[in-house]
Design a protein around this motif. Structure first.
Motif, PDB file in Angstrom:
ATOM      1  N   TYR A   4       0.663  -0.925   0.045  1.00  0.00           N
ATOM      2  CA  TYR A   4       0.254  -0.553  -0.330  1.00  0.00           C
ATOM      3  C   TYR A   4       0.868   1.040   0.178  1.00  0.00           C
ATOM      4  O   TYR A   4       0.332   2.419  -0.149  1.00  0.00           O
ATOM      5  CB  TYR A   4      -0.811  -0.029   1.441  1.00  0.00           C
ATOM      6  CG  TYR A   4      -0.123   0.183   2.819  1.00  0.00           C
ATOM      7  CD1 TYR A   4      -0.524   1.312   3.214  1.00  0.00           C
ATOM      8  CD2 TYR A   4       0.604  -0.608   3.004  1.00  0.00           C
ATOM      9  CE1 TYR A   4       0.170   1.786   4.392  1.00  0.00           C
ATOM     10  CE2 TYR A   4       0.651  -0.550   4.107  1.00  0.00           C
ATOM     11  CZ  TYR A   4       0.822   0.284   4.681  1.00  0.00           C
ATOM     12  OH  TYR A   4       1.827   0.804   6.638  1.00  0.00           O
ATOM     13  N   ALA A 311      -9.148  -1.144   2.797  1.00  0.00           N
ATOM     14  CA  ALA A 311      -7.273  -0.399   3.473  1.00  0.00           C
ATOM     15  C   ALA A 311      -8.439   0.403   4.771  1.00  0.00           C
ATOM     16  O   ALA A 311      -9.381   0.252   4.865  1.00  0.00           O
ATOM     17  CB  ALA A 311      -6.940   0.913   2.213  1.00  0.00           C
ATOM     18  N   GLN A 315      -3.315   2.948   7.347  1.00  0.00           N
ATOM     19  CA  GLN A 315      -2.639   2.997   6.104  1.00  0.00           C
ATOM     20  C   GLN A 315      -2.599   3.734   5.638  1.00  0.00           C
ATOM     21  O   GLN A 315      -2.124   4.422   4.527  1.00  0.00           O
ATOM     22  CB  GLN A 315      -3.672   1.279   5.329  1.00  0.00           C
ATOM     23  CG  GLN A 315      -3.063   0.226   6.021  1.00  0.00           C
ATOM     24  CD  GLN A 315      -3.026  -0.978   5.713  1.00  0.00           C
ATOM     25  OE1 GLN A 315      -4.664  -0.888   5.044  1.00  0.00           O
ATOM     26  NE2 GLN A 315      -2.632  -1.643   5.516  1.00  0.00           N
TER      27      GLN A 315
END
Length: 819
Positions: A4, A311, A315
């Motif tokens: 990510y 997510a 994050q």
């Protein structure tokens, strides 16, 4: 999201324009903080140099030492720059109001006074009986200077350790050189004359051969404790210790003067420097925050999709923080390099734009050495500025990162993050649709509008406030405060009729006049209930105007003014206690009573300020200070002994000087003195600081303009879709321009109003650092007008530039553009 964090770099590449705008904001923030950090350090260095140059390179003076005390001081390891001098006394220059203070310095002592030892002709005295005087003093003595010519002077010397007081004698000297003119001593009625070593022994009795020592304390952190310990070791009286207040104030060193004002002044200046620096940092941080917030809002749908596919908020938070770190890694080094170059250029401009011989350096070599020393002195300040810039950049990103992390996926994807609450309101015709629509746009996104206004507000506040900050850095203000007015007329004996004062006051060039009536009496010459212990002590009755009374007693209310005018109250200056001498002279306190010529007065206050006629020394004794007409009643005299004349800025000085000369010619025994050259000389020593200050102001203003243009450009660039939709429903390009120009005008108007008020209040606070009272009457009108004009022009230009590029886009492209 296994990778990510890699998404952060992709986002930067997908929005190059936004990334460039953010990097520019951080670069400008780093440049500003670096320049401000280095410039403030340089300004403080110049302020210290100015104080050292004007008043001497020493911290403390011990007066009237015996030889044993001198030897102990020479062996003292805690001090440096030890210089010795002997006073041969003062010589009054007839009809001038100026006295020549004749001093015999040793070689080390002369090094501490580089300014007053600069030669115009000849050389410094090397042998006994040689003397060097300034050119202006020789002219006042009506002498045409010629090296080797004899000069005879009548001198009077006093010593605090000698009970019999002063010693009068006549001395003959040989002129060895002519010193550069020094008018700064005019404010105290003294001008320095130097004689060769061994001269004092030829003329002074042994009991007057008591040298004074000037020196520096090596450890400024332990300054006062070191001085106190040395005083105890040498068994000195506290009255024998004096401080170089101008130099110590500039260094930020606290010292014991017996008054609280000195420490308060240092604290105020330090606080002001921090306040100005904080405002600069806040202005930079707001710009970064604004641009980042706009960038986050523009990408909100993308964050919604990421949340929808799994997510976590943390994050997303890390994605935004990583982007800021990437921006910082690119922008801060660039900003640091630009900041170093810019601050160096500003400093060099300030130090080379004027001839060095009129400033704090003697020649070009010393000037270059001074320039070479600054980078080494400012390394800490540069690193500090860089670290602070990074901290503020990160701090500005946290709200945006938090905002991105906490928005729900549904709200982010829907793109509807604002709840509209419509109020009931009366319908009324819209007189100007473009202005009305611009105001609606500002209200539609209040946080964006508020941050944009705050960014501009900070820049205006700094611009206005910095004009006052420069005055605080001028150490010569303390010397200037010793004088009153632009001219003084003095008559020690006969006095000047009050009608002459009225004649001067009627002149259009004269702003106002303060005055003093002055009589002194030996014990028994006037009836009083005071006791005088020493033969030299005197009673002085001093009549002053109401303005001078207000300066001596600022807390005086209307009732007290009436009491002073009615002759029931007075202010007292007590005599100075002489070291080692027992004195029975009366020491008065508030609420004591004193009777003079059968008139009883109550002591309202005791002042440390010594009032004296220009060109005369203060005579020890009791000063009874009363209102003008009360003086007439107590003494039976009504003539004015001194007038201090204050001029209007646009006045014709030659006309006023001609009128002053006529008054002096009509009143035998009177004299007049101009402080114009003294003011010019003091101002010259401040020129470097003033130029550097202006360079800093202009640079901060330039960066502020770029920041505002960046903010408004980003603001408009993120509204391309909105602009496309407005054009699709029929809005023409002209209306679009006018709407955004009105928005810019609103930004400038609100920010100018608030920034001018804040800058004015900060200016009042800054000015209070050098004054005892808060003065709200001095409004910085010109800086406010300049800041307002710059704000308006900046907002209009920042609006026109992005609109010019967008008008070339067709409606479909505007609506479909991908950010």
């Amino acid at each position: 999201m296994k990778h990510y964090l890699g998404y952060a770099a992709k986002e930067l590449r997908s929005s190059p324009l936004t990334s460039v705008l953010i990097i520019i904001a951080i670069v400008m923030s780093t440049v500003m903080t670096t320049v401000v950090a280095q410039s403030i350090t340089t300004l403080q260095t110049l302020r210290t140099e100015q104080a050292r140059y004007v008043n001497g390179d020493y911290h403390v003076t011990f007066n009237h030492l015996n030889q044993d005390q001198v030897h102990k001081l020479q062996a003292e390891s805690r001090i440096s720059n030890l210089g010795l001098y002997l006073s041969l006394g003062n010589s009054t220059i007839q009809d001038s109001g100026i006295s020549a203070s004749v001093l015999e310095y040793n070689t080390d002592g002369l090094r501490n006074h580089s300014r007053v030892t600069q030669m115009k002709e000849g050389e410094l005295p090397q042998r006994p009986n040689e003397i060097a005087l300034t050119d202006n003093i020789l002219k006042l003595m009506k002498l045409e200077p010629r090296i080797g010519m004899p000069i005879t002077m009548k001198l009077n010397v006093a010593s605090n350790n000698v009970e019999e007081g002063s010693f009068d004698y006549t001395a003959s000297f040989i002129l060895s050189g002519v010193l550069e003119d020094d008018y700064t001593g005019y404010v105290s009625g003294l001008s320095l004359a130097l004689v060769g070593e061994g001269t004092a022994e030829r003329y002074l009795p042994e009991q007057y051969l008591l040298p004074s020592a000037e020196f520096k304390v090596k450890s400024l952190n332990a300054f006062q404790s070191t001085v106190d310990q040395i005083v105890r070791d040498l068994q000195l009286e506290s009255s024998s210790v004096s401080y170089n207040a101008f130099y110590l104030d500039a260094l930020g060193v606290s010292f014991d003067t017996g008054e609280s004002e000195q420490t308060d002044n240092i604290t105020s200046i330090t606080v002001i420097a921090y306040v100005v620096g904080l405002l600069v940092l806040l202005a930079s941080g707001l710009v970064i925050y604004n641009v980042l917030k706009i960038s986050i809002v523009k990408r909100m749908k993308n964050y919604g999709y990421l949340r929808a596919i799994g997510a976590e908020p943390g994050q997303l938070y890390m994605i935004v923080i990583l982007q800021v770190l990437i921006y910082s890694a690119i922008a801060i080094p660039v900003g640091l390099v630009i900041g170093l170059f810019t601050s160096g250029a500003i400093t060099e401009m300030a130090l080379t734009i004027i001839q060095p011989d009129t400033l704090i350096v003697k020649d070009q070599n010393e000037l270059q050495q001074l320039l070479a020393d600054y980078p080494n002195q400012n390394v800490t300040a540069i690193l500090f500025g860089t670290v602070i810039s990074f901290i503020f950049t990160c701090a500005a990103s946290f709200p945006s990162a938090s905002y991105a992390a906490r928005v729900s996926p549904k709200t982010a994807i829907a793109g509807n993050q604002t709840t509209v609450h419509r109020k009931r309101r009366n319908s009324k015709p819209i007189k100007n649709f473009n202005r009305y629509f611009a105001l609606i746009n500002l209200k539609r996104n209040p946080s964006r509008s508020l941050i944009t206004i705050l960014s501009l507000f900070m820049s205006i506040t700094i611009f206005v406030a910095l004009h006052s900050f420069g005055d605080v850095l001028d150490t010569t203000g303390q010397i200037s405060d010793l004088k009153q007015g632009d001219y003084s007329i003095t008559s020690e004996t006969v006095g000047i009729p009050e009608s002459a004062m009225g004649q001067l006051q009627a002149h259009s060039g004269v702003k106002n006049i303060s005055y003093m009536k002055y009589s002194k009496y030996l014990p028994g010459e006037i009836e009083s209930d005071l006791t005088f212990g020493l033969s030299g002590d005197m009673l002085k009755i001093i009549g002053v105007d109401m303005e001078t009374l207000n300066q001596l007693y600022p807390s005086m209310d209307n009732q007290k003014k009436l009491d002073f005018q009615n002759g029931t109250l007075c202010i007292v200056k007590n005599p100075i206690e002489i070291a080692g001498v027992q004195s029975q002279t009366t020491q008065l306190q508030p609420q004591d009573t004193v009777t003079v010529n059968n008139n009883m007065l109550t002591v309202e206050a005791v002042t440390p300020r010594a009032l004296q006629l220009q060109g005369t020394g203060w005579v020890n004794g009791v000063d009874i200070i009363v209102y003008d007409k009360v003086y007439d009643k107590l003494t039976g005299h009504h003539m004015v002994n001194q007038m201090n004349i204050f001029m209007n800025d646009s006045a014709d000085h030659s006309q006023v000087e001609s009128l002053i000369q006529q008054i002096v010619d009509k009143n035998q025994g009177s004299r007049w003195l101009s402080y114009q050259k003294a003011d010019e000389q003091l101002q010259q020593s401040f020129e470097q600081i003033k130029i550097l200050m202006w360079g800093l102001i202009l640079f901060i203003s330039f960066i502020g303009i770029l920041n505002i243009m960046n903010t408004i450009y980003t603001n408009i660039n993120t509204r391309i879709n909105e602009i496309g939709i407005q054009r699709a429903i029929g809005m023409d390009k002209s209306s679009l321009y006018k709407i955004f120009l009105w928005e810019g005008a609103y930004y400038a108007g609100f920010a100018s109003l608030l920034g001018s008020i804040a800058g004015y209040l900060l200016s009042v606070f800054i000015q209070s650092a050098t004054m005892d009272v808060w003065d709200f009457s001095n409004i910085p009108i010109i800086p406010i007008l300049l800041a307002t004009t710059l704000a308006g022009v900046t907002c209009l230009v920042a609006t026109i530039i992005p609109l010019s590029s967008m008008k070339r886009m067709n409606i479909v492209e505007s609506i479909e553009v991908v950010h």
